[in-house]
Motif scaffolding. Sequence first.
Motif, mmCIF file in Angstrom:
data_model
loop_
_atom_site.group_PDB
_atom_site.id
_atom_site.type_symbol
_atom_site.label_atom_id
_atom_site.label_comp_id
_atom_site.label_asym_id
_atom_site.label_seq_id
_atom_site.Cartn_x
_atom_site.Cartn_y
_atom_site.Cartn_z
ATOM 1 N N UNK A 22 -3.835 10.577 13.299
ATOM 2 C CA UNK A 22 -3.971 10.980 11.902
ATOM 3 C C UNK A 22 -3.114 10.096 10.999
ATOM 4 N N UNK A 23 -3.272 8.794 11.161
ATOM 5 C CA UNK A 23 -2.507 7.846 10.355
ATOM 6 C C UNK A 23 -3.446 6.969 9.547
ATOM 7 N N UNK A 24 -2.927 6.452 8.468
ATOM 8 C CA UNK A 24 -3.717 5.570 7.611
ATOM 9 C C UNK A 24 -4.103 4.298 8.358
ATOM 10 N N UNK A 25 -3.196 3.742 9.137
ATOM 11 C CA UNK A 25 -3.484 2.532 9.894
ATOM 12 C C UNK A 25 -4.629 2.731 10.864
ATOM 13 N N UNK A 26 -4.634 3.870 11.559
ATOM 14 C CA UNK A 26 -5.690 4.141 12.529
ATOM 15 C C UNK A 26 -7.034 4.322 11.838
ATOM 16 N N UNK A 27 -7.068 5.136 10.778
ATOM 17 C CA UNK A 27 -8.351 5.396 10.105
ATOM 18 C C UNK A 27 -8.876 4.125 9.447
ATOM 19 N N UNK A 28 -7.984 3.293 8.934
ATOM 20 C CA UNK A 28 -8.435 2.060 8.292
ATOM 21 C C UNK A 28 -9.084 1.094 9.287
ATOM 22 N N UNK A 29 -8.742 1.209 10.574
ATOM 23 C CA UNK A 29 -9.340 0.351 11.603
ATOM 24 C C UNK A 29 -10.704 0.861 12.069
ATOM 25 N N UNK A 30 -11.038 2.090 11.723
ATOM 26 C CA UNK A 30 -12.320 2.656 12.145
ATOM 27 C C UNK A 30 -13.440 2.091 11.276
ATOM 28 N N UNK A 31 -14.636 1.949 11.830
ATOM 29 C CA UNK A 31 -15.750 1.422 11.032
ATOM 30 C C UNK A 31 -16.225 2.445 10.007
ATOM 31 N N UNK A 32 -16.685 1.952 8.876
ATOM 32 C CA UNK A 32 -17.286 2.814 7.860
ATOM 33 C C UNK A 32 -18.763 2.942 8.193
#
Length: 183
Positions: free
Chosen positions: A39-49
């Motif tokens: 649940x971190x910004x770094x992790x979610x930002x690495x996920x594809x949109x």
Amino acid sequence: MGMESRVLNSLSDDHLGRLAPSSSLRAKSRPRTFKSVSYTRGWIDKQPFVEGGQEWECLAEALYFEARGESVKGQFAVAEVILNRVKSPLYPNTVCGVVNQGTGKRYQCQFTYTCDGNPENINEPSAFRRVGKVARLMLNGAPRLLTGGATHYHTTAVRPSWAKKFPRTADIGVHRFYRHPRS
């Protein structure tokens, strides 16, 4: 007007290429098994949109207007509440049904942004991309472990009367989470 139209109408041309996924990403989004979610910004930002259908639009929009200023953990928690309601017999059985419940009656809806009379414009494309990823992950089966089965939440700035009657299950960021006693 659909979510994609609202998003695209509110963005400048230089944002369009970054916001719109390629056609291959728009294709079927298959549920997957999650080994872990960070649940971190770094992790979610690495996920594809990856966009989805109407249910994704409703969840992404709700997260944008209800939780875009929250931490990623807070955004996942708000998504949990919406999906917990979908599973409960006390609420509509679709994401869009839950999000739009009561809409049309000024300030008598479940999610204030749907009935406050203000236009729903997506003015922060990076925030929309992030909550869109959260929405996609949650609809694809990300675990719901943050809120203890919560079906309600409010910000710490308000004190709704129902909060005295419902068991509080979690505090995340500026939101307090509760479970309906009959859920």
